[in-house]
Motif scaffolding. Structure first.
Motif, PDB file in Angstrom:
ATOM      1  N   SER A   1       7.497   4.314   1.270  1.00  0.00           N
ATOM      2  CA  SER A   1       7.380   3.735   0.240  1.00  0.00           C
ATOM      3  C   SER A   1       8.904   2.949  -0.018  1.00  0.00           C
ATOM      4  CB  SER A   1       7.197   4.576  -1.034  1.00  0.00           C
ATOM      5  OG  SER A   1       7.498   3.939  -2.314  1.00  0.00           O
TER       6      SER A   1
ATOM      7  N   CYS B   1      -8.165   5.374  -2.751  1.00  0.00           N
ATOM      8  CA  CYS B   1      -8.781   5.754  -1.508  1.00  0.00           C
ATOM      9  C   CYS B   1     -10.249   5.949  -1.327  1.00  0.00           C
ATOM     10  CB  CYS B   1      -7.971   7.261  -0.973  1.00  0.00           C
ATOM     11  SG  CYS B   1      -6.138   7.107  -0.641  1.00  0.00           S
TER      12      CYS B   1
ATOM     13  N   CYS C   1       0.756  -1.185   0.127  1.00  0.00           N
ATOM     14  CA  CYS C   1       0.026  -0.121   0.027  1.00  0.00           C
ATOM     15  C   CYS C   1       0.874   1.234  -0.146  1.00  0.00           C
ATOM     16  CB  CYS C   1      -0.894   0.015   1.100  1.00  0.00           C
ATOM     17  SG  CYS C   1      -2.270  -1.174   1.049  1.00  0.00           S
ATOM     18  N   ASN C   2       1.825   1.378   0.709  1.00  0.00           N
ATOM     19  CA  ASN C   2       2.686   2.446   0.869  1.00  0.00           C
ATOM     20  C   ASN C   2       3.499   2.703  -0.488  1.00  0.00           C
ATOM     21  OD1 ASN C   2       1.877   3.042   3.726  1.00  0.00           O
ATOM     22  ND2 ASN C   2       3.456   1.836   4.357  1.00  0.00           N
TER      23      ASN C   2
ATOM     24  N   LYS D   1      -4.526   7.370  -7.296  1.00  0.00           N
ATOM     25  CA  LYS D   1      -4.567   7.454  -5.877  1.00  0.00           C
ATOM     26  C   LYS D   1      -5.899   7.882  -5.277  1.00  0.00           C
ATOM     27  CE  LYS D   1       0.400   8.428  -5.520  1.00  0.00           C
ATOM     28  NZ  LYS D   1       1.287   9.450  -5.119  1.00  0.00           N
TER      29      LYS D   1
ATOM     30  N   LEU E   1       1.131   3.914  -3.262  1.00  0.00           N
ATOM     31  CA  LEU E   1       0.391   5.462  -3.079  1.00  0.00           C
ATOM     32  C   LEU E   1       1.588   6.452  -2.819  1.00  0.00           C
ATOM     33  CD1 LEU E   1      -2.318   4.649  -0.281  1.00  0.00           C
ATOM     34  CD2 LEU E   1      -2.664   5.054  -2.577  1.00  0.00           C
TER      35      LEU E   1
ATOM     36  N   THR F   1       3.587   2.462  -9.493  1.00  0.00           N
ATOM     37  CA  THR F   1       3.131   3.620  -8.650  1.00  0.00           C
ATOM     38  C   THR F   1       1.842   4.213  -9.470  1.00  0.00           C
ATOM     39  OG1 THR F   1       5.459   4.033  -8.337  1.00  0.00           O
ATOM     40  CG2 THR F   1       3.822   5.860  -8.085  1.00  0.00           C
TER      41      THR F   1
ATOM     42  N   CYS G   1      -4.114  11.109   0.619  1.00  0.00           N
ATOM     43  CA  CYS G   1      -4.120   9.928  -0.227  1.00  0.00           C
ATOM     44  C   CYS G   1      -3.293   8.672   0.267  1.00  0.00           C
ATOM     45  CB  CYS G   1      -3.786  10.243  -1.653  1.00  0.00           C
ATOM     46  SG  CYS G   1      -5.011  11.124  -2.466  1.00  0.00           S
ATOM     47  N   LYS G   2      -3.533   8.395   1.655  1.00  0.00           N
ATOM     48  CA  LYS G   2      -2.863   7.506   2.148  1.00  0.00           C
ATOM     49  C   LYS G   2      -3.617   6.660   3.254  1.00  0.00           C
ATOM     50  CE  LYS G   2      -0.068  10.103   5.646  1.00  0.00           C
ATOM     51  NZ  LYS G   2       1.000  10.395   6.179  1.00  0.00           N
TER      52      LYS G   2
END
Length: 576
Positions: free
Chosen positions: A176, A222, A166-167, A218, A170, A212, A247-248
């Protein structure tokens, strides 16, 4: 220093704060590490570099030496990484465990894909899984017949894998696995030249990669999780962990990551990235979904072991080496441990973590937490012991389930919730409902007169159902049912064969038919089946309930006990 003890003729164990004597480095790199990161302060006696330990040395140093030998002897789940998979990334300052194509069969086509991996055709063999006899050569007191050296916790492995994916998707700053340092590692390794950092003037640019997501993707990723509603008791409210502004995902617990990896992540990434990386992630989610099932078959587990190796090879094709930390590699060994030890549900940390929550609730005086836990635990034990000798006592620590059924002499099964509302069914609907009940139950055959009542909610089989019109934070109106019916391959085919057909839909009305002595609950639903309004795409079942007509509009009723609960997620705002 002794190069002989180091194990490599041209490399030595690096005693800096980062390497901590766990990896070998060239002399010049080792010198740079000592200057930049300084020497590990806990490394007081240089026993890895020729200095001998004596009996007068402190116990802590001896234990450190023994722990180090244990780590190098067993490595990770018995894998001999020293000459196979373990690779140090100078820029990311961590180990990378790549090379999963070594686990593939010798004739597998992935072995010849030079451009996918490191530019070479792979002819090597997988790292050996050391048994107890091999480890006993290093540790005399190790059990010789031990096939599983230490149990891997699937809960934390799944959580770390979910957060890494996920990291990275996003592109969360600081979390990341893809960044400048990861690209510099690619440049240092001499692979994937198209992804190397590009310097233009005083700025450094990173070429875009397939995995990515763009800014719009993104936001859609979300938004899907933020607007998703799941059945009651299925998981926590996912929208509480989604930040639409940044957006995380933030504050995910272990069970939230478990739900994401099992079912929600494939829904969130559908159509958001190229097929290659999306298919690799979906395959990894399918692996976790199948390996966490209550019932496992040995043959299917062996197939899963081969599939997950291909999946990790696909991930290595698209993701940088810094993505493949030890947690990603441990996925390879989950299937083997499940084959040897059984279902993961008997070995993961969920029951222990939940029991720790109970113990933490015992604390009333934060200055003395151990005393509070001991006193409260002893009090519970005493009361439970006394209850065994008392008639009509109430058990402690037993909480009635939110979706448990009640014993009732009138209602045949389940229990209604919310307010009762008397309704009048049309003669046609009443006849259809009555016919369906007579064909599926035998207890009501002697009774012909009936009355009906409507409810907006119902609990049965440990699940909570609501009608579709109710607005709640959870989604409990989705149902599916499997029926055996006569099918034929085409309109011209005259021969019919019995087959199992799945129907998907939502509950429009919950009706309780009263036969005076017994009451029967039924659901009035909108249902669709393949190919009228249902199709399978990317391992997901897509349902369209807004076709020109319902597939089973003439017979909309099903027994409440026949309903299986499902939930739906919109692909985009215009989806039906």
């Amino acid at each position: 220093m002794s190069e002989k003890l180091a194990g490599y003729p041209e490399k030595l164990l690096c005693p800096c704060k980062v390497c901590r004597n766990l990896c070998h480095q060239c002399i010049n790199i080792l010198y740079e590490h000592l200057v930049i990161y300084e020497i590990d302060p806990t490394y007081k006696i240089w026993f890895h570099h020729g200095e001998e330990l004596s009996r007068d040395d402190d116990v802590e140093t001896m234990e450190t030496f023994d722990s180090y030998n244990l780590f190098r002897a067993t490595n990770i789940d018995g894998c001999d990484f020293e000459s196979h998979l373990e690779e140090w990334l100078n820029h990311s300052v961590k180990f990378s465990y790549r090379g999963h194509w070594k686990f593939l069969k010798e004739d597998h086509p992935f072995r010849s894909k030079r451009s996918w991996f490191d530019g070479e055709v792979e002819h090597g063999n997988p790292p050996r899984i050391m048994n107890g006899t091999t480890i006993a050569e290093h540790l005399k007191d190790f059990v010789n017949e031990l096939y599983v050296h230490h149990n891997m916790d699937v809960m934390h492995i799944e959580k770390n894998v979910c957060e890494s994916i996920c990291n990275t998707l996003l592109d969360v700053a600081g979390k990341s696995k893809d960044g400048l340092k990861a690209r510099l590692d690619l440049q240092h390794m001499g692979i994937r030249s198209a992804l190397h950092p590009q310097e233009k003037g005083t700025r450094t640019y990173l070429p875009t990669v397939l995995h990515t997501l763009s800014k719009l993707e993104k936001e859609l990723f979300c938004k899907r999780l933020f607007s998703l509603k799941v059945p009651d008791g299925y998981s926590s409210n996912i929208r509480n962990f989604v930040s639409m502004e940044q957006c995380k995902l933030m504050g995910l617990k272990s069970h939230d990551c478990h739900i994401l990896m099992k079912q929600l992540l494939p829904v969130a990434i559908k159509g958001l990235m190229p097929l290659g990386p999306r298919d690799a992630i979906i395959r990894l989610c399918i692996f976790f979904n199948q390996i966490c099932q209550r019932v496992l078959d040995r043959e299917s587990i062996m197939a899963l072991e081969n599939d997950v190796i291909e999946t990790l090879c696909l991930l290595e094709r698209f993701f940088p080496p810094s993505f493949f930390d030890v947690m990603i590699h441990l996925v390879v060994h989950i299937g083997r441990e499940a084959r040897l030890c059984g279902s993961v549900q008997f070995r993961w940390m969920y029951p222990f973590e939940r029991h720790m929550k109970i113990l933490k609730d015992y604390v009333r005086n934060r200055a003395r937490p151990e005393g509070c836990i001991a006193e409260c635990y002893l009090a519970d034990e005493c009361v439970n012991f006394c209850n065994e000798f008392t008639d009509h006592s109430i058990e402690l620590n037993t909480k009635e389930g939110r979706n448990e059924e009640w014993s009732n002499d009138v209602i045949l099964e389940g229990r209604p919730i919310y307010r009762r509302k008397e309704i009048i069914l049309t003669d046609e609907l009443l006849e259809i409902a009555h016919r369906y009940i007579l064909l599926n139950t035998s207890v009501v055959e002697p009774f012909l007169k009936k009355h009906a009542a409507s409810y907006t909610g119902y609990i049965i089989n440990g699940q909570r159902f609501h009608v579709h019109d109710i607005e709640k934070s959870t989604q409990n109106s989705g149902v599916s049912i499997e029926v055996t019916t006569m099918c034929r391959s085409s309109a011209k085919d005259v021969s019919q064969v019995p087959n199992l057909v799945s129907y998907y839909g939502v509950i429009r009305e919950i009706i309780l038919l009263d036969y005076y002595i017994v009451q029967i609950p039924i659901f009035k639903c909108e249902l669709e089946n393949v190919p009228n309004g249902v199709r399978v795409e990317d391992s997901l079942t897509l349902v369209n309930l807004h076709q020109s007509q319902w597939s089973v509009g003439r017979y909309p009723f099903i027994l409440a006990s026949q309903a299986k609960q499902v939930f739906y997620s919109r692909e985009h705002d215009s989806s039906n």
